[in-house]
Design an enzyme around this catalytic site. Sequence first.
Site, PDB file in Angstrom:
ATOM      1  N   LYS A 598      57.219  34.257   3.430  1.00 21.13           N
ATOM      2  CA  LYS A 598      56.096  35.140   3.761  1.00 21.13           C
ATOM      3  C   LYS A 598      55.268  35.355   2.516  1.00 21.13           C
ATOM      4  CE  LYS A 598      54.523  37.339   7.397  1.00 21.13           C
ATOM      5  NZ  LYS A 598      54.481  36.727   8.738  1.00 21.13           N
ATOM      6  N   GLY A 599      53.979  35.491   2.717  1.00 21.13           N
ATOM      7  CA  GLY A 599      53.075  35.852   1.637  1.00 21.13           C
ATOM      8  C   GLY A 599      52.399  37.172   1.971  1.00 21.13           C
TER       9      GLY A 599
END
Length: 1084
Positions: A598-599
């Site tokens: 995830k960013g």
Amino acid sequence: MIRLTHHLGGKSRPSNASRKLLPLHQKARSFSTRDESHLHHPHRALSTQPMNSDFDHQSRSWQASHNIDIQRVTQTAMIHELTQQQTRSIEKVVPWFLNTMPAQYFRQVPESFRLDHIKAISAIKDANMDMHMNLKTHLPDGRQVLTFIRPGTQSGLLLSMIKELPYNQSSEAYIPLSRVQIYSAEDDSMSLNLFVYGEEAGQLTEADVTMTGSHILDYAQQLSDGTLPPADEYGRPNPKPNKIFSRERLIQHMEKCTESYIIRSDPRRFLSQFELFESVSGTENVSVSIEDSFLDDDNGKHYWVDVALANTLPQIALEQTAQLLYLHSFDVLRAHLDNVTDGDNGTITLLRMLVTPVNGARGDDRTFNLLTEELKRSKWLAPITVDLVYEKQPWLGVRRGEVITAMCTIMHPIMSKQNAIAFSKGNIIETVTKDRYINRAAEIADLFMDRFNPKCPLSNCALEQRSQALKDIIENEVEDTQAQALLIKMIDIVKYTLKTNLYMNNRYALGLRLDPKIMVSEGESPRETPYGVIFAHGQRFDGYHVRFRDIARGGMRLVTPASSEQFALESAHQYDECYGLANAQQMKNKDIPEGGSKGVVLIDTVGLSTSGRNFAMRKAVKAFTDTILDLIVVTPETTREIVDFVGKKEVLYLGPDEQVIPQDIDWVIKRAAIRGYDTPAAFMSSKPRAGINHKEYGVTSEGISVYLDVALRHVLKIDPTREPFTIKLTGGPDGDVAGNGLKILYREYGENARVVGIADGTGCAEDPNGLNWEELLRLVNENLPIDKFDKTKLGSGLLHTIDTEEGVKARNSMHNRVQADAFMPAGGRPNTINVQNYKHFLNPDGTPSAPLIVEGANLFVTDEARQLLFEEAGVVIVKDSSANKAGVITSSYEICAAMLLSEEEFYQNKQQIVSEVLDKLHEYARLEAELLFREFENYGGSLPHLSKVVSGAVNSVKDALNVALATMSEEDKEKLLPLFRAHLPKTMVDISFDNVRERVPAQYINNALSSCLASKLVYKEGTKFIETLPKDRLAAVALRYLKAEREIALLKDALEGAEMPEKEKESILKLLDAGGARTSLGIF
């Protein structure tokens, strides 16, 4: 029209007439709003104006009230005297002005403006006041021109004027700065600067530019013909021939320029700026050129500094460039700013400044190399870095300052867990950058820079020695325990950084590939360590990318808090949010080749206008993704400029999440191709043409609907196709998950599905009898939020909107208050239901407001709250990592398609491929849902825990198989390829699976084989089977199981042809299908 403001700069007092002419203000950025068009005429400018409405009836002290003739004569005499006085002043000013202003001023500034300037200067000289004045005029096309006149030409004067400019991006009335012209009087008596706001109207045609730019075209033709001498009359070398100087290319370029820019451009300057323009066109880069001015005067050496900046805020670019020149002791004598359109890529700002060194500075190569580097960085610097290196500690330099502020930001989520107040982000930065500690912080930054200097990187041994020496000094010299802890943590960050793009020439942000162990806080409860962490630090944003496997995929979300207080809270929790989302992704990615990632990009848009906010968000997306590419692509540039302590190639894929728009996706994919990413089309999912848009096809909601269906039947014993049930949702009808969820509910169950409550960012609608389906579907189809619900169709229900305090409270509590059979959180912030507020979900008698929750939104309920709701109220919760996994499976198929198919092949077969993907989604969702409830009913325990157990079982087998496949022969791996084939949509297989080895990376294929076999084994045999096996035997058992399954398949085929009663045959076939493979292994 001209408006004028004057500021008292000296001790002299203005006359009454001049006070009337020039309204006084305290700040230079205050511009008069009165219409003072009388300034265009000297007589009208100095005419006496009435002081109040009864002027004609009230006597004045100088008037002879008994004689009207005497009054008239007195007035005429005063007017004559003042007119003569102004005339004498103008007669003195005009020759001085003509002789002292540079030739460029008269060539480049229109005559009407020059006359305005002379009249204004004459008036103020006549009043014996300092040359301190602001003029505001309008051009015929509506653009505004602000003229700042200041006494003297001292260093830093331009910078102070720029800081006084209005129209910053915090205002909804923001107007872009489109042109700047800076001039200094040759006797150093004053500076006169023009700032033009608003875009110049009109698109130039080829006929326009061939006439307007004929001087440029003629010069370029002579250059091409070789008829120009090596240098011009001033000794300036003419440009070298360049193919972009062809007549055709020049005309195309000039059609993008403004007419005023072309007219006032010297041909040599225009061509040199065209070369700079081309060097950044189509990118987000900055290009710099510095050359001798070849001026022959007594003021010392002069240089032209040219800067081209793609897609910047011109006013910010001008201010930061002026600030850097001031810090490097260069005085700006003249300057020009122009904006040139770059087609779909946006706009390129061109700055040209004539500078001279002051205060002993030297214009040598070393100075200019450093200045060039810092000018390129200035566009991308974080505000805290700008403040540190431009204001507080300018001796640090930009690179060292960036390292320090990046480390301070990394420390915030780590240290704040120990003491949220003492280690707030503001306190961390203030402590580290105090005069008493900044030298130690600079030494740590130097350690970091030496560690990753590509010319001579610091060895592990040298790093350890210098680190220990610094720690010893800090422990002995720094008495403040908080400062000591921060400085030592900064040393740890150096040691736990494995890679950085610090020395990349055109980087968009500072990126660090971190060993995830650095992010563990002292005293923190043990949790799974991620595979890798990437941190990016840039202009108005900080971003984390967390992944749990070497090849990983996950969305990128943008977080834009509305207030400074909320921003501070989000900053402290940013890493944990990213970790939690990546971990949830890892659990839901069990069925696909990619691990979870995830960013999370936290962007400071507090106080910005709508346009400023959007600008900051789009810039953050570009900087964050390009920084990731810096750290994962292998190119000659990255090999040359990046010191790599990771030791292996890293592969990751992104997807769109909150606030990422289609334009972002397009840019990211194009940029990945430019940067040399192996499979650029796969780098980001949900591409408009060659992707599967999650919202358009409702892929996430399709999976959630399967879990809801199975849960209703198993938990509530409701057959939703035959019996009515009630449901409440968070997330608006215009949202992806909620909107498609509503469509699917009605498609599958019609009026049996009764939506009793729905809330989104605009409000909530409630009806215990069920909201009107026709109206709900209208909102979905028209992409409208819930506050647009037609009140006439509410029946006995209520509509609350957030324009009232009561409405906000109702919206925020709907998910707790409204009674329903099931609750589907399909939107909302993480941790909405947590350990502090979970009881709000319960009724006064302790029963839940909904006995079933199917989590469409990620992390809406915390782990602790899930468990407590189950233990105290029996709430059955289908966890997010199971319920909404269909979205990630779709994105994985899109990655496969990008590798296996051309864009055209995908587009031509898109509808069939999407249809097959939806079938796959339903299959994977039902397999897991049936396993979950089978084990829930057989073994008990909470469903969220079982969801984690299922994900853990699949991932453990998957990891074991990956290890085994790494040493397996190619021949044996080839026998496993049917697993990958069966996983893919049939159309994709038919088109190109024969080329899978050539088009898909070997490690990705290994991951695909592992995930396919692992999920097959767990969904068929259950988690208890996996738990009984030693970890070192998981891979071997899985491979034996696959072999046994093939043998059972042959046995079933043989049995199908056997002559025996059909009932007995069917029973035997069922037994073989249910447990034949496992039985053949002898594992029970």
